[in-house]
Design a protein around this motif. Structure first.
Motif, mmCIF file in Angstrom:
data_model
loop_
_atom_site.group_PDB
_atom_site.id
_atom_site.type_symbol
_atom_site.label_atom_id
_atom_site.label_comp_id
_atom_site.label_asym_id
_atom_site.label_seq_id
_atom_site.Cartn_x
_atom_site.Cartn_y
_atom_site.Cartn_z
ATOM 1 N N ARG A 63 0.831 -1.217 0.000
ATOM 2 C CA ARG A 63 0.000 0.000 0.000
ATOM 3 C C ARG A 63 0.862 1.262 0.000
ATOM 4 N N GLY A 116 -0.845 6.012 -1.396
ATOM 5 C CA GLY A 116 -2.088 6.161 -0.637
ATOM 6 C C GLY A 116 -2.088 7.360 0.283
ATOM 7 N N ARG A 117 -3.017 7.303 1.224
ATOM 8 C CA ARG A 117 -3.381 8.509 1.979
ATOM 9 C C ARG A 117 -2.299 9.101 2.855
ATOM 10 N N ILE A 135 -11.782 7.031 -5.413
ATOM 11 C CA ILE A 135 -10.752 5.999 -5.581
ATOM 12 C C ILE A 135 -11.011 5.152 -6.818
ATOM 13 N N ILE A 174 1.376 -1.434 -9.119
ATOM 14 C CA ILE A 174 0.360 -0.721 -9.898
ATOM 15 C C ILE A 174 -0.763 -0.253 -8.967
ATOM 16 N N ASP A 182 -6.995 -1.945 -6.941
ATOM 17 C CA ASP A 182 -7.496 -2.517 -5.684
ATOM 18 C C ASP A 182 -7.917 -3.948 -5.969
ATOM 19 N N GLY A 187 -15.122 2.264 4.528
ATOM 20 C CA GLY A 187 -14.381 1.313 3.700
ATOM 21 C C GLY A 187 -15.254 0.753 2.605
ATOM 22 N N PRO A 188 -14.864 -0.415 2.060
ATOM 23 C CA PRO A 188 -15.597 -0.963 0.919
ATOM 24 C C PRO A 188 -16.954 -1.539 1.326
ATOM 25 N N HIS A 193 2.086 -5.876 6.806
ATOM 26 C CA HIS A 193 0.780 -5.617 6.195
ATOM 27 C C HIS A 193 0.852 -4.187 5.656
HETATM 28 O O1 CP3 Z 1 0.019 -0.961 -2.684
HETATM 29 C C1 CP3 Z 1 -0.324 -0.034 -3.418
HETATM 30 O O2 CP3 Z 1 0.158 1.108 -3.341
HETATM 31 C C2 CP3 Z 1 -1.329 -0.322 -4.512
HETATM 32 C C3 CP3 Z 1 -2.663 -0.002 -4.167
HETATM 33 C C4 CP3 Z 1 -3.555 -0.920 -3.347
HETATM 34 C C5 CP3 Z 1 -4.803 -0.454 -2.877
HETATM 35 N N1 CP3 Z 1 -5.457 -1.504 -2.341
HETATM 36 C C6 CP3 Z 1 -5.306 0.925 -3.000
HETATM 37 C C7 CP3 Z 1 -6.300 1.410 -2.035
HETATM 38 C C8 CP3 Z 1 -3.447 -2.273 -3.013
HETATM 39 C C9 CP3 Z 1 -2.315 -3.244 -3.212
HETATM 40 C C10 CP3 Z 1 -4.674 -2.621 -2.378
HETATM 41 C C11 CP3 Z 1 -4.984 -3.989 -1.935
HETATM 42 C C12 CP3 Z 1 -6.138 -4.211 -1.065
HETATM 43 N N2 CP3 Z 1 -7.363 -3.600 -1.089
HETATM 44 C C13 CP3 Z 1 -6.200 -5.223 -0.087
HETATM 45 C C14 CP3 Z 1 -5.100 -6.205 0.204
HETATM 46 C C15 CP3 Z 1 -4.016 -5.566 0.990
HETATM 47 C C16 CP3 Z 1 -4.316 -5.379 2.432
HETATM 48 O O3 CP3 Z 1 -4.118 -4.257 2.901
HETATM 49 O O4 CP3 Z 1 -4.717 -6.349 3.075
HETATM 50 C C17 CP3 Z 1 -7.454 -5.167 0.525
HETATM 51 C C18 CP3 Z 1 -7.957 -6.035 1.657
HETATM 52 C C19 CP3 Z 1 -8.193 -4.136 -0.121
HETATM 53 C C20 CP3 Z 1 -9.589 -3.726 0.123
HETATM 54 C C21 CP3 Z 1 -9.713 -2.321 0.488
HETATM 55 N N3 CP3 Z 1 -9.500 -1.253 -0.370
HETATM 56 C C22 CP3 Z 1 -10.105 -1.781 1.742
HETATM 57 C C23 CP3 Z 1 -10.439 -2.609 2.969
HETATM 58 C C24 CP3 Z 1 -10.118 -0.398 1.599
HETATM 59 C C25 CP3 Z 1 -10.609 0.610 2.612
HETATM 60 C C26 CP3 Z 1 -9.729 0.688 3.778
HETATM 61 C C27 CP3 Z 1 -8.689 1.707 3.531
HETATM 62 O O5 CP3 Z 1 -7.492 1.365 3.604
HETATM 63 O O6 CP3 Z 1 -9.115 2.834 3.301
HETATM 64 C C28 CP3 Z 1 -9.678 -0.088 0.298
HETATM 65 C C29 CP3 Z 1 -9.519 1.255 -0.288
HETATM 66 C C30 CP3 Z 1 -8.171 1.585 -0.827
HETATM 67 N N4 CP3 Z 1 -7.485 0.814 -1.710
HETATM 68 C C31 CP3 Z 1 -7.410 2.759 -0.565
HETATM 69 C C32 CP3 Z 1 -6.236 2.652 -1.322
HETATM 70 C C33 CP3 Z 1 -5.123 3.653 -1.421
HETATM 71 C C34 CP3 Z 1 -7.806 3.912 0.332
HETATM 72 C C35 CP3 Z 1 -9.003 4.554 -0.272
HETATM 73 C C36 CP3 Z 1 -9.041 6.044 -0.326
HETATM 74 O O7 CP3 Z 1 -8.236 6.673 -1.030
HETATM 75 O O8 CP3 Z 1 -9.977 6.569 0.278
#
Ligand code: CP3
Length: 348
Positions: free
Chosen positions: A23, A26-27, A41, A69, A72, A91-92, A318
């Motif tokens: 991750r 991101g934020r 997003i 890349i 999500d 969240g999602p 993580h």
């Molecule tokens: O790693 C990277 O920089 C690539 C981007 C990436 C995102 N999600 C962008 C994202 C990757 C690799 C993920 C994977 C992902 N998404 C996972 C597996 C990794 C892990 O952390 O366990 C999971 C479970 C998700 C599902 C998901 N997406 C959740 C639970 C959330 C909301 C919680 C949160 O962190 O806000 C997201 C949203 C999300 N995906 C964000 C980002 C940068 C934040 C959303 C925002 O900008 O508001």
């Protein structure tokens, strides 16, 4: 190209331990937050130019050894007919979660090359933009982690609905997992075709399962997806959290590199996993909030456990958390390079 990360993925010697952060875009980065004021997003993910811009933000800010890349794991579910949104503070959310065998039977079976074309296009564009500065990682959620979102309708603490479906409707469970294994395998394969040089399978929530349930209800499907991804000829990282009690099963399922979290010492993970696979991990993401001397001391302890072992990639256990101090991210990355290259030179 700077090949430290790819070399480590192939078990080859390196000049310093490679590091990237799950991750990493991101934020916690101001550049990302600025772009998010303008776009949702899913808009960013589905617009290759924006996805590539975000992919590049951490690469331009830090000395990272790999890009991942910007995408999500959940848009894959949209292609099956699930209605996904990301709700601020929540969240999602899946608005039409899978609750019955009929819901599962009604799912669409698209070709991920069509349903996820935006990410494949982003990968092509990112490779151009990266111009071989660092390798590009593609990724997918694993069948279990994806199923848990599809069934629970969002994040979950106890996975009661997912496990109930598993135990009460095993046929429907297996048919859902078969569908997901196919989708995930083809999606990963297509990402490698589009230019991803390494693939990571995120089974983030698989540690919620007992080892025997993992074996019965999940392992064949993760195994199928990984096998298909490996047919593309690129290394596959198999990541999960809370897997300390089932690392032999995770290894047997597949993957060239196994991702582990901080709930196990790397020396112990290493003893369990043996030398045939690479290892990625495993600092607690919350250590990035600690005073720098503590963060560095703990990073050094991890490196000390792995420095003589080929095929080691430094990462968090993580994903990085949204309020992480950016200066500590930069300091950790530079420390891992400096400390590990010094140790490697001393051992020569
Ligand atoms: O790693 C990277 O920089 C690539 C981007 C990436 C995102 N999600 C962008 C994202 C990757 C690799 C993920 C994977 C992902 N998404 C996972 C597996 C990794 C892990 O952390 O366990 C999971 C479970 C998700 C599902 C998901 N997406 C959740 C639970 C959330 C909301 C919680 C949160 O962190 O806000 C997201 C949203 C999300 N995906 C964000 C980002 C940068 C934040 C959303 C925002 O900008 O508001």
């Amino acid at each position: 190209m700077q090949t430290r990360f790819l070399d480590a993925c192939h078990g080859q010697p390196v000049d310093a331990v490679p590091i990237w952060l799950m991750r990493q875009a991101g934020r916690y980065m101001a550049e990302y937050r600025t772009l998010r004021q303008q776009y949702g997003i899913l808009d960013i993910i589905k617009t290759p130019e924006l996805a590539v811009e975000v992919t590049m933000q951490p690469i331009n800010a830090f000395n990272l050894d790999a890009a991942i890349i910007f995408a999500d794991i959940l848009p894959l579910l949209e292609g099956l007919g699930l209605d996904l949104s990301f709700i601020k503070g929540e969240g999602p959310v899946i608005h039409n979660p899978l609750r019955t065998p009929a819901d599962i039977a009604a799912l669409s079976r698209p070709d991920p090359r069509d349903s996820l074309a935006f990410t494949l296009n982003a990968i092509r564009l990112a490779r151009q933009e990266l111009a071989d500065r660092v390798p590009l990682i593609g990724f997918s959620g694993a069948p279990f982690t994806l199923a848990s979102y599809a069934i629970e309708g969002g994040s979950s603490r106890n996975y009661i609905l997912s496990k109930s479906l598993m135990y009460e409707q095993p046929q429907a469970w297996h048919s859902l997992m078969e569908l997901l294994a196919y989708q995930v395998g083809e999606y990963l394969y297509a990402q490698a075709e589009a230019g991803a040089q390494v693939l990571q399978l995120f089974d983030s929530w698989v540690g919620a399962l007992s080892p025997v349930d993992y074996q019965t209800y999940v392992m064949p499907y993760s195994g199928q997806a990984i096998k298909r991804a490996q047919e593309a000829g690129v290394p596959v990282i198999h990541f999960g959290t809370s897997t300390a009690g089932m690392l032999p099963l995770i290894k047997a399922t597949g993957g060239d590199i196994i991702g582990v979290d901080w709930r196990i010492e790397l020396s112990q993970a290493r003893a369990i996993l043996g030398e045939e696979v690479g290892i990625q991990g495993n600092i607690d993401p919350v250590l990035l909030y600690a005073p720098l001397p503590i963060l560095k001391e703990r990073a050094a302890a991890i490196i000390d456990q792995m420095i003589d072992r080929p095929g080691y990639i430094f990462n968090l256990g993580h994903g990085i958390l949204p309020t992480t101090p950016v200066e500590h991210v930069a300091a950790l990355i530079d420390f891992v390079h400096d400390y590990s290259s010094e140790r490697l030179r001393a051992d020569d």
